[in-house]
Design an enzyme around this catalytic site. Structure first.
Site, PDB file in Angstrom:
ATOM      1  N   LYS A 109       4.701  -9.526   1.651  1.00 31.44           N
ATOM      2  CA  LYS A 109       4.399  -8.041   1.319  1.00 31.44           C
ATOM      3  C   LYS A 109       5.420  -6.882   2.347  1.00 31.44           C
ATOM      4  O   LYS A 109       5.564  -6.609   1.383  1.00 31.44           O
ATOM      5  CB  LYS A 109       2.731  -7.617   1.444  1.00 31.44           C
ATOM      6  CG  LYS A 109       2.656  -6.881   0.391  1.00 31.44           C
ATOM      7  CD  LYS A 109       0.837  -5.969   0.765  1.00 31.44           C
ATOM      8  CE  LYS A 109       1.586  -4.178   0.045  1.00 31.44           C
ATOM      9  NZ  LYS A 109       0.107  -3.246   0.902  1.00 31.44           N
ATOM     10  N   ASP A 126       3.171   9.274   2.628  1.00 28.21           N
ATOM     11  CA  ASP A 126       2.748   9.493   0.943  1.00 28.21           C
ATOM     12  C   ASP A 126       2.814   8.435  -0.063  1.00 28.21           C
ATOM     13  O   ASP A 126       3.995   8.153  -0.664  1.00 28.21           O
ATOM     14  CB  ASP A 126       2.480  10.923   0.391  1.00 28.21           C
ATOM     15  CG  ASP A 126       0.995  11.169  -0.001  1.00 28.21           C
ATOM     16  OD1 ASP A 126      -0.344  11.435   0.490  1.00 28.21           O
ATOM     17  OD2 ASP A 126       0.809  11.592  -1.204  1.00 28.21           O
ATOM     18  N   PHE A 172      -5.267  -4.089   1.341  1.00 29.97           N
ATOM     19  CA  PHE A 172      -5.910  -2.453   1.065  1.00 29.97           C
ATOM     20  C   PHE A 172      -5.525  -1.785  -0.020  1.00 29.97           C
ATOM     21  O   PHE A 172      -4.445  -2.629  -0.973  1.00 29.97           O
ATOM     22  CB  PHE A 172      -5.352  -2.324   2.186  1.00 29.97           C
ATOM     23  CG  PHE A 172      -4.287  -1.253   2.388  1.00 29.97           C
ATOM     24  CD1 PHE A 172      -2.933  -1.970   2.341  1.00 29.97           C
ATOM     25  CD2 PHE A 172      -4.299   0.378   1.542  1.00 29.97           C
ATOM     26  CE1 PHE A 172      -2.002  -0.971   3.205  1.00 29.97           C
ATOM     27  CE2 PHE A 172      -2.429   1.263   1.627  1.00 29.97           C
ATOM     28  CZ  PHE A 172      -1.572   0.379   1.726  1.00 29.97           C
ATOM     29  N   GLY A 173      -6.091  -0.631  -0.206  1.00 30.80           N
ATOM     30  CA  GLY A 173      -5.818   0.149  -1.556  1.00 30.80           C
ATOM     31  C   GLY A 173      -6.689  -1.186  -3.255  1.00 30.80           C
ATOM     32  O   GLY A 173      -7.074  -1.700  -2.964  1.00 30.80           O
ATOM     33  N   GLY A 222      -5.230   0.507   7.025  1.00 29.20           N
ATOM     34  CA  GLY A 222      -3.637  -0.041   6.159  1.00 29.20           C
ATOM     35  C   GLY A 222      -2.155  -0.065   6.580  1.00 29.20           C
ATOM     36  O   GLY A 222      -1.379  -0.890   7.127  1.00 29.20           O
ATOM     37  N   LYS A 223      -1.950   1.203   5.733  1.00 30.56           N
ATOM     38  CA  LYS A 223      -0.927   1.630   6.827  1.00 30.56           C
ATOM     39  C   LYS A 223      -0.307   1.449   7.774  1.00 30.56           C
ATOM     40  O   LYS A 223       0.862   2.094   8.119  1.00 30.56           O
ATOM     41  CB  LYS A 223      -0.872   3.560   6.165  1.00 30.56           C
ATOM     42  CG  LYS A 223      -0.825   3.376   4.886  1.00 30.56           C
ATOM     43  CD  LYS A 223      -0.568   5.100   4.336  1.00 30.56           C
ATOM     44  CE  LYS A 223      -0.958   5.427   2.507  1.00 30.56           C
ATOM     45  NZ  LYS A 223      -0.832   6.693   2.581  1.00 30.56           N
TER      46      LYS A 223
HETATM   47  P1  IMP Z   1      -2.013   8.626   0.690  1.00 28.84           P
HETATM   48  O1  IMP Z   1      -0.843   8.282   0.926  1.00 28.84           O
HETATM   49  O2  IMP Z   1      -2.987   8.630   2.327  1.00 28.84           O
HETATM   50  O3  IMP Z   1      -2.773   9.759  -0.060  1.00 28.84           O
HETATM   51  O4  IMP Z   1      -3.206   7.511   0.115  1.00 28.84           O
HETATM   52  C1  IMP Z   1      -2.603   6.575  -1.208  1.00 28.84           C
HETATM   53  C2  IMP Z   1      -4.039   5.637  -0.977  1.00 28.84           C
HETATM   54  O5  IMP Z   1      -2.681   4.592  -2.667  1.00 28.84           O
HETATM   55  C3  IMP Z   1      -3.876   4.655  -0.584  1.00 28.84           C
HETATM   56  O6  IMP Z   1      -5.371   5.273   0.037  1.00 28.84           O
HETATM   57  C4  IMP Z   1      -4.215   3.620  -0.812  1.00 28.84           C
HETATM   58  O7  IMP Z   1      -5.244   3.563  -1.954  1.00 28.84           O
HETATM   59  C5  IMP Z   1      -2.811   3.539  -2.198  1.00 28.84           C
HETATM   60  N1  IMP Z   1      -1.855   2.433  -1.788  1.00 28.84           N
HETATM   61  C6  IMP Z   1      -0.650   3.062  -1.676  1.00 28.84           C
HETATM   62  N2  IMP Z   1      -0.401   2.274  -1.002  1.00 28.84           N
HETATM   63  C7  IMP Z   1      -0.640   1.135  -1.191  1.00 28.84           C
HETATM   64  C8  IMP Z   1      -0.374  -0.315  -0.815  1.00 28.84           C
HETATM   65  O8  IMP Z   1       0.562  -0.635  -0.403  1.00 28.84           O
HETATM   66  N3  IMP Z   1      -0.797  -1.178  -1.190  1.00 28.84           N
HETATM   67  C9  IMP Z   1      -2.491  -0.812  -2.558  1.00 28.84           C
HETATM   68  N4  IMP Z   1      -3.209   0.790  -2.344  1.00 28.84           N
HETATM   69  C10 IMP Z   1      -1.997   2.037  -2.242  1.00 28.84           C
END
Ligand code: IMP
Length: 201
Positions: free
Chosen positions: A182, A76, A159-160, A19-20
């Site tokens: 978004k 992050d 996502f997330g 997603g990122k």
């Molecule tokens: P990390 O930065 O890989 O540790 O993960 C951050 C987590 O935060 C992600 O797996 C998502 O669950 C959540 N997250 C970060 N950005 C978003 C977003 O734009 N939408 C929804 N969840 C997010």
């Protein structure tokens, strides 16, 4: 203030989150950067041992810049819930367990709010974007988007935690919103605007 610019050419997106990667490609490719992700390059995912978004973003970008010899960008990010003292915060991905299940992570957030009878459902997404060059120069930009948590979750376009987050002034969740919209208003977009002003030619 950093004087160096990111030149058109390769940029490693130091993330294993599809997603990122999608959002980062949307943001950086129009500036002439050729984004390849840690997934495409088969890079290891370093353990996130720092206690801040900025610390973890730097740790991931440093590892990717060293492994590839190319400039690396990492994100992050996470959800910070006011009534939960900022949780899940840097543990946002970890609240989803292994294998990642964000339906479960959102249920945990909702259960934690229920447990304390929280009336305040305000929250923010936070993003730290780090750029590290292979010679060791590095810089970080932070962004935020504020909003409210809804229950039950709605929408499958993000996502997330997107399906339970409604940004201030909007009625649809990030999970229901057109992704282009978004990407224009997210915490990542906020951090990216700062990065663009400082680093893109
Ligand atoms: P990390 O930065 O890989 O540790 O993960 C951050 C987590 O935060 C992600 O797996 C998502 O669950 C959540 N997250 C970060 N950005 C978003 C977003 O734009 N939408 C929804 N969840 C997010």
């Amino acid at each position: 203030m950093i004087k160096r610019k990111l030149q058109p050419g390769p940029l490693v997106a130091a993330t294993h989150n599809a997603g990122k990667v999608r959002e980062l490609k949307d943001l950086f490719e129009p500036a002439g950067l050729v984004v390849r992700s840690a997934i495409e390059l088969g890079l290891d995912e370093p353990e996130e041992t720092e206690m801040t978004f900025t610390g973890n973003a730097l740790l991931k970008a440093r590892a990717a810049a060293i492994a590839t010899g190319e400039p690396a960008l990492s994100d992050d990010s996470g959800l910070s819930v006011t009534a939960l003292g900022g949780q899940p915060g840097i543990y946002s991905a970890r609240w989803a367990g292994e294998p990642r299940d964000f339906g479960r992570a959102m249920e945990k957030v909702q259960a934690a709010l229920n447990d304390i009878g929280a009336e305040d459902r305000s929250a923010k997404f936070v993003c730290a974007l780090a750029v590290v060059w292979p010679d060791g120069e590095e810089v970080v930009f932070e962004g935020e988007v504020h909003g409210t948590l809804v229950w039950p979750p709605r929408g499958d376009r993000g996502f997330g935690y997107d399906p339970m987050f409604v940004a201030t002034g909007k009625s649809v969740t990030f999970g229901e919103m057109d992704p282009a919209k978004k990407h224009g208003m997210s915490h990542r977009a906020d951090a990216f605007k700062k990065l663009r002003a400082a680093l893109l030619p």
